[in-house]
Design an enzyme around this catalytic site. Structure first.
Site, PDB file in Angstrom:
ATOM      1  N   GLY A  40     -15.414 -25.998 -22.922  1.00  0.00           N
ATOM      2  CA  GLY A  40     -16.866 -25.909 -23.055  1.00  0.00           C
ATOM      3  C   GLY A  40     -17.492 -24.702 -22.400  1.00  0.00           C
ATOM      4  O   GLY A  40     -18.681 -24.445 -22.592  1.00  0.00           O
ATOM      5  N   CYS A  43     -21.529 -23.002 -20.804  1.00  0.00           N
ATOM      6  CA  CYS A  43     -22.555 -23.845 -21.420  1.00  0.00           C
ATOM      7  C   CYS A  43     -22.404 -25.313 -21.058  1.00  0.00           C
ATOM      8  O   CYS A  43     -23.335 -25.944 -20.550  1.00  0.00           O
ATOM      9  CB  CYS A  43     -22.532 -23.663 -22.935  1.00  0.00           C
ATOM     10  N   GLY A 146     -17.032 -15.211 -23.057  1.00  0.00           N
ATOM     11  CA  GLY A 146     -18.370 -15.486 -22.546  1.00  0.00           C
ATOM     12  C   GLY A 146     -18.902 -14.481 -21.540  1.00  0.00           C
ATOM     13  O   GLY A 146     -18.562 -13.296 -21.584  1.00  0.00           O
ATOM     14  N   HIS A 447     -48.098 -37.349 -41.114  1.00  0.00           N
ATOM     15  CA  HIS A 447     -49.198 -37.496 -40.164  1.00  0.00           C
ATOM     16  C   HIS A 447     -49.108 -38.861 -39.498  1.00  0.00           C
ATOM     17  O   HIS A 447     -48.852 -39.859 -40.178  1.00  0.00           O
ATOM     18  CB  HIS A 447     -50.546 -37.384 -40.899  1.00  0.00           C
TER      19      HIS A 447
END
Length: 468
Positions: A40, A43, A146, A447
């Protein structure tokens, strides 16, 4: 015989693990190399995911303490259990990184834990924790290592008094005073967390504005909202020194343009001045992979470096350092390697600041359009005129739509408001298909929803909003 892979991905952050999964889906034999014990990358382990866990928890803590009464909900003053909040954060991390391990197994991707480097074209070296080494043979390599935190020269990050974003996610107490160096996304998000939990937060920024690169008009209004919440700003100021002691830190700042210095006291100093590509130890120079002046790996439009069979994606190459940008590049390069036509549209990559209210944007800013000499129209609509926002007491903010003056094509959308990070994707889909402000204005919106403000802002481009 030793296994020869079609693809080895170095790094299993969002770009790397997504690239590996997509390549496996396309029938490639894939392996990944990861130096962490968990997958991972930044992050999932010390960045996006844990920070959002703390942002959400701290938002609820503040709501319970300051807003419930106005909704007719009477509760006693909430008490912070920081250890339990940190456990929630860790549980979220564990769940996510465990999910990636499952996906690798599901897609028959081989996993190697150790520090990877490129020994030569088609060969990835793996340094294991026990001191041994091995070489993995592959037809293609994708570098997805990264980024790392950027550091201020002469200022040591000890992750106790002077912390990076990593240390700011692990504090075991709420600082009485926190100084955040850098008014970018990371600084504002983590500063927001600790302000809500009781810290007096001051943000010091070298430029005369917050959120460099984002829409200036929107950023100025956003700063005023954060200021009303209690966050203080020292803009146009540079940090010239940090002196730490058992009591905390003294931070010396002075005007960026020159002038008299002053000293600010803090219990914790968060250095959040950005991130830099992580390419150390990859062996790029030895194999002939060049980097640009900012340390980013140079690639062509197909993510290929100067060496055939070696590709790079994510934070180590040009473009915004965003997890979802890296993911899209991971998919694209996997498809290119498999002989397909992978592509990333860099004009439609949304960005979000996960404060409260959120600040989300996609496409061009007014400054971008002015610099390019593009004539444009602006439509703006405030959430104070939105029924759902009023009902939820979330009426701070607005939607801003920028459209080409000649063609009406939407070129940029900027939203400041509750849930902006979810609403921005309506604009992203519209822009991906080259839609106009009129297309957006004529699309029926449910709405009452906050998304109606997007429709109204699109109507405002043609100076015909209904509710304003």
């Amino acid at each position: 015989m030793a296994q020869v892979y079609d693809l080895v991905v170095i790094g299993t952050g969002p770009g790397g693990y997504v690239c590996a999964i997509r390549a496996a889906q396309l029938g490639q034999k894939v392996a990944v190399v990861e130096k962490r014990k968990t997958h991972g990358g930044t992050c999932l382990n010390v960045g996006c995911i844990p920070s959002k866990a703390l942002l959400h928890a701290s938002e609820l803590f503040e709501e319970a303490g300051h807003e419930f009464a106005d909704l007719g909900i009477e509760v006693s003053k909430p008490k912070l259990n920081l250890a339990a909040m940190m456990k929630h954060k860790q549980d979220v991390i564990d769940g996510n990184v465990g999910g990636i391990q499952f996906l690798f197994k599901k897609n028959k991707i081989d996993v190697f834990h150790g520090t990877g480097s490129i020994v030569s074209k088609g060969n990835v070296g793996l340094a294991l924790e026990d001191g041994t080494n091995q070489v993995i043979e592959t037809r293609n390599i994708v570098i997805a290592t990264g980024s790392d935190v950027a550091r201020l020269p002469g200022i040591e990050i000890d992750e106790k008094v002077v912390v990076s974003s990593t240390g700011a996610l692990e504090l075991d107490r709420v600082p009485g005073k926190m100084i955040v160096v850098g008014a970018g996304v990371i600084g504002l998000e983590l500063g927001s967390v600790w302000r809500r939990l009781g810290s007096a937060v001051t943000v010091v920024e070298y430029l005369d504005r917050i959120l460099p690169g984002l829409d200036l008009d929107s950023s100025k209004q956003f700063q005023r909202m954060l200021g009303k919440q209690g966050m203080a700003f020292e803009l146009g100021m540079k940090v010239t020194g940090v002196k730490t002691s058992a009591k905390g830190a003294e931070v010396t700042i002075e005007p960026a343009a020159g002038g008299e210095a002053k000293v600010l006291e803090a219990d914790v100093v968060l250095v959040a001045i950005g991130r830099v590509p992580f390419t150390d130890g990859l062996g790029l120079e030895a194999v002939g992979v060049p980097k640009d002046a900012r340390g980013r790996i140079e690639v062509n439009d197909h993510f290929q470096t100067a060496v055939q069979g070696i590709y790079a994606i994510g934070d180590v190459i040009r473009g915004p350092m965003l997890a979802h940008k890296a993911e899209d590049e991971g998919v694209a390069v996997a498809e290119i390697i498999a002989g397909q036509h992978g592509h990333v549209n860099y004009d439609v990559i949304p960005g979000v600041v996960y404060t409260q209210p959120e600040f989300a944007c996609v496409g061009k800013t007014e400054e971008d359009l002015k610099a390019a000499g593009i004539a444009y129209s602006v439509g703006k609509f405030p959430f104070t005129a939105n029924g759902r926002a009023k009902a939820m007491r979330k009426s701070e903010g607005f939607v801003k739509v920028l459209a080409d003056k000649a063609t009406d094509r939407v070129l940029g959308v900027h939203i400041v408001g509750a849930g902006a990070g979810e609403m921005i994707h309506e604009a992203a889909v519209l822009m991906e298909f080259g839609g106009s402000a009129e297309d957006l204005a004529r699309t029926c919106h449910a709405h009452p929803t906050m998304s109606e403000a997007i429709k109204e802002a699109a109507l405002a481009v043609d100076k015909r909003p209904i509710h304003m």
